[in-house]
Design a protein around this motif. Structure first.
Motif, PDB file in Angstrom:
ATOM      1  N   GLY A 156       0.824  -1.207   0.000  1.00 14.19           N
ATOM      2  CA  GLY A 156       0.000   0.000   0.000  1.00 14.19           C
ATOM      3  C   GLY A 156       0.854   1.249   0.000  1.00 14.19           C
ATOM      4  O   GLY A 156       0.627   2.169  -0.766  1.00 14.19           O
ATOM      5  N   ARG A 157       1.852   1.234   0.899  1.00 14.44           N
ATOM      6  CA  ARG A 157       2.709   2.411   1.005  1.00 14.44           C
ATOM      7  C   ARG A 157       3.689   2.504  -0.168  1.00 14.44           C
ATOM      8  O   ARG A 157       4.161   3.567  -0.488  1.00 14.44           O
ATOM      9  CB  ARG A 157       3.516   2.337   2.306  1.00 14.44           C
ATOM     10  CG  ARG A 157       2.732   2.733   3.533  1.00 14.44           C
ATOM     11  CD  ARG A 157       3.548   2.413   4.767  1.00 14.44           C
ATOM     12  NE  ARG A 157       3.562   0.979   5.042  1.00 14.44           N
ATOM     13  CZ  ARG A 157       4.571   0.351   5.629  1.00 14.44           C
ATOM     14  NH1 ARG A 157       5.641   0.997   5.959  1.00 14.44           N
ATOM     15  NH2 ARG A 157       4.503  -0.942   5.860  1.00 14.44           N
ATOM     16  N   SER A 158       3.987   1.322  -0.766  1.00 15.89           N
ATOM     17  CA  SER A 158       5.116   1.252  -1.692  1.00 15.89           C
ATOM     18  C   SER A 158       4.989   2.247  -2.843  1.00 15.89           C
ATOM     19  O   SER A 158       5.967   2.824  -3.268  1.00 15.89           O
ATOM     20  CB  SER A 158       5.266  -0.152  -2.258  1.00 15.89           C
ATOM     21  OG  SER A 158       4.236  -0.395  -3.172  1.00 15.89           O
ATOM     22  N   SER A 159       3.785   2.467  -3.362  1.00 13.89           N
ATOM     23  CA  SER A 159       3.691   3.317  -4.549  1.00 13.89           C
ATOM     24  C   SER A 159       4.213   4.724  -4.242  1.00 13.89           C
ATOM     25  O   SER A 159       4.967   5.287  -5.020  1.00 13.89           O
ATOM     26  CB  SER A 159       2.246   3.377  -5.056  1.00 13.89           C
ATOM     27  OG  SER A 159       1.400   3.769  -3.994  1.00 13.89           O
ATOM     28  N   ALA A 160       3.822   5.242  -3.064  1.00 15.20           N
ATOM     29  CA  ALA A 160       4.324   6.563  -2.706  1.00 15.20           C
ATOM     30  C   ALA A 160       5.796   6.493  -2.320  1.00 15.20           C
ATOM     31  O   ALA A 160       6.614   7.294  -2.766  1.00 15.20           O
ATOM     32  CB  ALA A 160       3.512   7.137  -1.552  1.00 15.20           C
ATOM     33  N   LEU A 161       6.134   5.468  -1.505  1.00 14.90           N
ATOM     34  CA  LEU A 161       7.506   5.349  -1.028  1.00 14.90           C
ATOM     35  C   LEU A 161       8.479   5.063  -2.162  1.00 14.90           C
ATOM     36  O   LEU A 161       9.614   5.543  -2.158  1.00 14.90           O
ATOM     37  CB  LEU A 161       7.604   4.217   0.002  1.00 14.90           C
ATOM     38  CG  LEU A 161       7.325   4.609   1.447  1.00 14.90           C
ATOM     39  CD1 LEU A 161       7.343   3.370   2.343  1.00 14.90           C
ATOM     40  CD2 LEU A 161       8.368   5.618   1.928  1.00 14.90           C
ATOM     41  N   SER A 162       8.014   4.278  -3.148  1.00 14.12           N
ATOM     42  CA  SER A 162       8.942   3.859  -4.196  1.00 14.12           C
ATOM     43  C   SER A 162       9.421   5.046  -5.028  1.00 14.12           C
ATOM     44  O   SER A 162      10.485   4.995  -5.624  1.00 14.12           O
ATOM     45  CB  SER A 162       8.308   2.801  -5.089  1.00 14.12           C
ATOM     46  OG  SER A 162       7.199   3.331  -5.746  1.00 14.12           O
ATOM     47  N   TYR A 163       8.616   6.115  -5.043  1.00 16.75           N
ATOM     48  CA  TYR A 163       9.073   7.292  -5.767  1.00 16.75           C
ATOM     49  C   TYR A 163      10.232   7.987  -5.047  1.00 16.75           C
ATOM     50  O   TYR A 163      11.019   8.687  -5.662  1.00 16.75           O
ATOM     51  CB  TYR A 163       7.925   8.291  -5.968  1.00 16.75           C
ATOM     52  CG  TYR A 163       7.012   7.904  -7.096  1.00 16.75           C
ATOM     53  CD1 TYR A 163       7.314   8.275  -8.401  1.00 16.75           C
ATOM     54  CD2 TYR A 163       5.875   7.148  -6.862  1.00 16.75           C
ATOM     55  CE1 TYR A 163       6.490   7.906  -9.448  1.00 16.75           C
ATOM     56  CE2 TYR A 163       5.040   6.763  -7.915  1.00 16.75           C
ATOM     57  CZ  TYR A 163       5.355   7.150  -9.198  1.00 16.75           C
ATOM     58  OH  TYR A 163       4.546   6.780 -10.243  1.00 16.75           O
ATOM     59  N   LEU A 164      10.318   7.754  -3.722  1.00 17.29           N
ATOM     60  CA  LEU A 164      11.389   8.381  -2.943  1.00 17.29           C
ATOM     61  C   LEU A 164      12.765   7.961  -3.434  1.00 17.29           C
ATOM     62  O   LEU A 164      13.710   8.740  -3.405  1.00 17.29           O
ATOM     63  CB  LEU A 164      11.243   8.013  -1.466  1.00 17.29           C
ATOM     64  CG  LEU A 164      10.247   8.854  -0.651  1.00 17.29           C
ATOM     65  CD1 LEU A 164      10.206   8.370   0.782  1.00 17.29           C
ATOM     66  CD2 LEU A 164      10.642  10.328  -0.710  1.00 17.29           C
ATOM     67  N   VAL A 165      12.876   6.708  -3.894  1.00 15.65           N
ATOM     68  CA  VAL A 165      14.174   6.208  -4.349  1.00 15.65           C
ATOM     69  C   VAL A 165      14.660   6.996  -5.562  1.00 15.65           C
ATOM     70  O   VAL A 165      15.851   7.255  -5.722  1.00 15.65           O
ATOM     71  CB  VAL A 165      14.095   4.701  -4.681  1.00 15.65           C
ATOM     72  CG1 VAL A 165      15.434   4.186  -5.176  1.00 15.65           C
ATOM     73  CG2 VAL A 165      13.641   3.929  -3.452  1.00 15.65           C
ATOM     74  N   ALA A 166      13.705   7.376  -6.420  1.00 19.48           N
ATOM     75  CA  ALA A 166      14.076   8.122  -7.627  1.00 19.48           C
ATOM     76  C   ALA A 166      14.293   9.603  -7.329  1.00 19.48           C
ATOM     77  O   ALA A 166      14.766  10.342  -8.195  1.00 19.48           O
ATOM     78  CB  ALA A 166      13.017   7.944  -8.707  1.00 19.48           C
ATOM     79  N   LEU A 167      13.951  10.014  -6.108  1.00 23.94           N
ATOM     80  CA  LEU A 167      13.982  11.437  -5.784  1.00 23.94           C
ATOM     81  C   LEU A 167      15.367  12.092  -5.916  1.00 23.94           C
ATOM     82  O   LEU A 167      15.477  13.154  -6.533  1.00 23.94           O
ATOM     83  CB  LEU A 167      13.416  11.669  -4.376  1.00 23.94           C
ATOM     84  CG  LEU A 167      12.874  13.082  -4.134  1.00 23.94           C
ATOM     85  CD1 LEU A 167      11.758  13.408  -5.114  1.00 23.94           C
ATOM     86  CD2 LEU A 167      12.378  13.234  -2.700  1.00 23.94           C
TER      87      LEU A 167
END
Lengths: 303, 260
Positions: free
Chosen positions: A21-32
């Motif tokens: 559930g959280r991953s979609s938002a969190l996964s963008y953090l890696v590309a940040l």
């Protein structure tokens, strides 16, 4: 069996589904970090140039910078830049294609090919200032060839003018990175020609000429034109070699921009340099865009 | 048979003529940089390379920059590119576009936009030439992206990552112990290309007024052409050795894939 079962129920399983559930938002953090870095150091300066082209020195919107480009020295610089780029692209493409062919028919992992490809890479991408000095050493006022011709043949290379530091000289220098770039770009296309096609032509009674006229040639036309455009864009963007050779005057656009950055600016025209930059980006983008279209066409055959 | 010999003759002529055309300047550089007084040969120009403190400083700066730029490039590019293949395919096109963008924007144009930006960079990080790391990382993006992308395409990243994850590895472990070792040769390739590009860069350094190798070589050429030509020859040969080595790095990868 016992080894397989625990894996599916390992802690990794539940946490993964819980994180989904959280991953979609969190996964963008890696590309940040990447996006922030590129945003600051690539996108922001680009926008600064593009936006500045449409502003006067007080920041108000204007087309004045762009209309100035179509007049006088700036227009001349663009015309000269285009001529220089087109001419060296043509020379580079023809001789580069010949050299690429001479390399392609040799052994694929051979030493000759390795040397030519590595040397081409050096000259095409990293030549810059050293290339300018290579020329001074060869055909400069005290250059090796200049002295040799003067002492042994009685020819004075500089009888006419200081041509090395003007357009003819730039043309000559530019071929030294244009030909190598063609080798790098065109070699894959030549490698894509399958020997079976040649054999098929021969078994149907075709000669070497028939092969190049009806099989090899037509297949190579799109990649050749694409490479021509790439070479044009490359020469058009080049700065270092010209800057090291030409210290007075600004015959081509990149050197005009240098003038704006090093302070030879008329007050109130600060953003004209940005407009020159915009002009360069537009011309390079057109060349690259058409090149991409041609490459798509090519990929149908080569591969 | 006749056409085959004709082909061989044509090939030899092309190689000889263009070989001469490209080797002549190299030879001339060697000749020019070993000139002594009154038609003698001397290695003075070469000896002076190490005796000019400004030049030595510039060489050290450029070497440092080539390392910092390669490291920054790897740090921001590798995790992002691997992550995008694994979890964020939506961003694939955007990242590719951004990485290849420097090809459409000539360095001379980029530096126009970077000049005001570097006023801020130098305010925050000091005015060391090492701040060029940021600009150079942008410049190497297209080359590094292509090399790393080719490396990631050659392995089954999804399966490898899932296998590691199912065994309880963290994402950091996956990145450092699975992804990096598997695309090692691609990373070496990307780093070598970056090193060569940074050592040869002139446009941005000179227009932002930093003293790097190429800037010094250009400056020195105004008063002592011999030394500049010697250093230029050295640069070209060094870049050649780097790229020549690179051609073997690529080959080794192909061989190991076949073995596996």
């Amino acid at each position: 069996m016992t080894a397989v079962a625990p894996i599916s129920t390992k802690p990794g399983g539940p946490t993964k589904s819980g994180a989904a559930g959280r991953s979609s938002a969190l996964s963008y953090l890696v590309a940040l970090p990447f996006l922030v870095f590129v945003g600051i150091f690539l996108v922001y300066p680009t926008i600064l140039v593009l936006a500045g082209s449409f502003q006067d020195s007080s920041g108000a919107f204007t087309f004045q910078n762009l209309t100035d480009l179509t007049k006088g020295v700036y227009l001349q610089a663009f015309i000269r830049s285009v001529e220089l780029s087109a001419l060296t692209a043509l020379i580079g493409a023809v001789f580069g294609a010949l050299l690429a062919w001479a390399v392609a028919v040799g052994k694929p992992e051979g030493l000759l090919r390795r040397i030519v490809v590595a040397a081409s890479g050096v000259l095409a991408q990293f030549g810059g200032v050293p290339l300018a000095f290579a020329f001074l050493a060869t055909v400069g006022f005290q250059g090796f060839v200049t002295q040799f011709l003067r002492d042994n043949v009685g020819i004075d290379l500089f009888a006419g003018s200081a041509w090395l530091f003007e357009l003819p000289g730039l043309t000559l220098v530019y071929t030294f990175f244009q030909i190598p770039l063609m080798v790098i770009v065109f070699l894959p296309a030549l490698d894509g020609l399958r020997p079976q096609w040649r054999e098929a032509t021969a078994s149907l009674g075709g000669t070497s000429w028939t092969y190049w006229r009806h099989v090899g040639g037509p297949i190579l036309v799109p990649p050749f034109l694409g490479a021509l455009l790439l070479l044009f864009a490359n020469a058009f963007s080049a700065y270092a070699t010209a800057a090291a050779l030409v210290s007075q005057g600004s015959p081509i656009v990149p050197l005009q921009i240098r003038g704006f950055l090093t302070g030879e600016v008329v007050l109130g025209q600060e953003n004209l340099g940005k407009a020159l930059g915009l002009g360069m980006v537009v011309i390079v983008s057109i060349a690259m865009g058409v090149n991409v279209l041609l490459q798509r066409r090519m990929s149908k055959w080569v591969r | 048979m006749g056409s085959l010999t004709k082909r061989r003759v044509l090939r030899t002529i092309i190689l000889l003529v263009l070989g001469f055309y490209f080797l002549l300047p190299l030879f001339a550089m060697g000749e020019f940089s070993t000139r002594g007084v009154n038609d003698t040969r001397s290695l003075d120009s070469w000896a002076q390379i190490t005796q000019d403190p400004d030049l030595v400083d510039a060489i050290i700066t450029s070497l440092e920059l080539s390392i910092t730029s390669s490291v920054l490039m790897l740090v921001i590019l590798v995790p992002t590119m691997a992550w995008i293949r694994l979890r964020l395919p939506k961003l694939q096109r955007l990242v590719e576009f951004l990485c290849l963008l420097p090809l459409a924007i000539p360095a001379i144009v980029l530096v126009v936009g970077m000049a005001p930006l570097y006023a801020w960079v130098n305010y925050f990080f000091g005015d060391s030439a090492l701040t060029l790391t940021f600009a150079y990382t942008v410049l190497v993006l297209p080359f590094a992206y292509r090399a790393i992308d080719a490396g990631l395409s050659a392995i089954d990243l999804k399966t490898l990552a899932e296998a590691a994850r199912s065994l309880g590895a963290s994402w950091l472990t996956v990145l450092l112990k699975v992804v990096v070792p598997n695309i090692r040769t691609a990373l070496i390739g990307a780093a070598l290309l970056s090193v060569a590009l940074v050592l040869g860069e002139f446009t941005i350094a000179s227009l932002l007024n930093f003293d790097t190798l190429q800037v010094q070589v250009n400056l020195l050429g105004k008063r002592n052409a011999g030394v500049s030509i010697a250093v230029s020859l050295l640069c070209l040969l060094f870049a050649f050795v780097l790229l020549f080595a690179l051609s073997y790095v690529g080959q080794r990868r192909r061989q190991t894939v076949v073995e596996e």
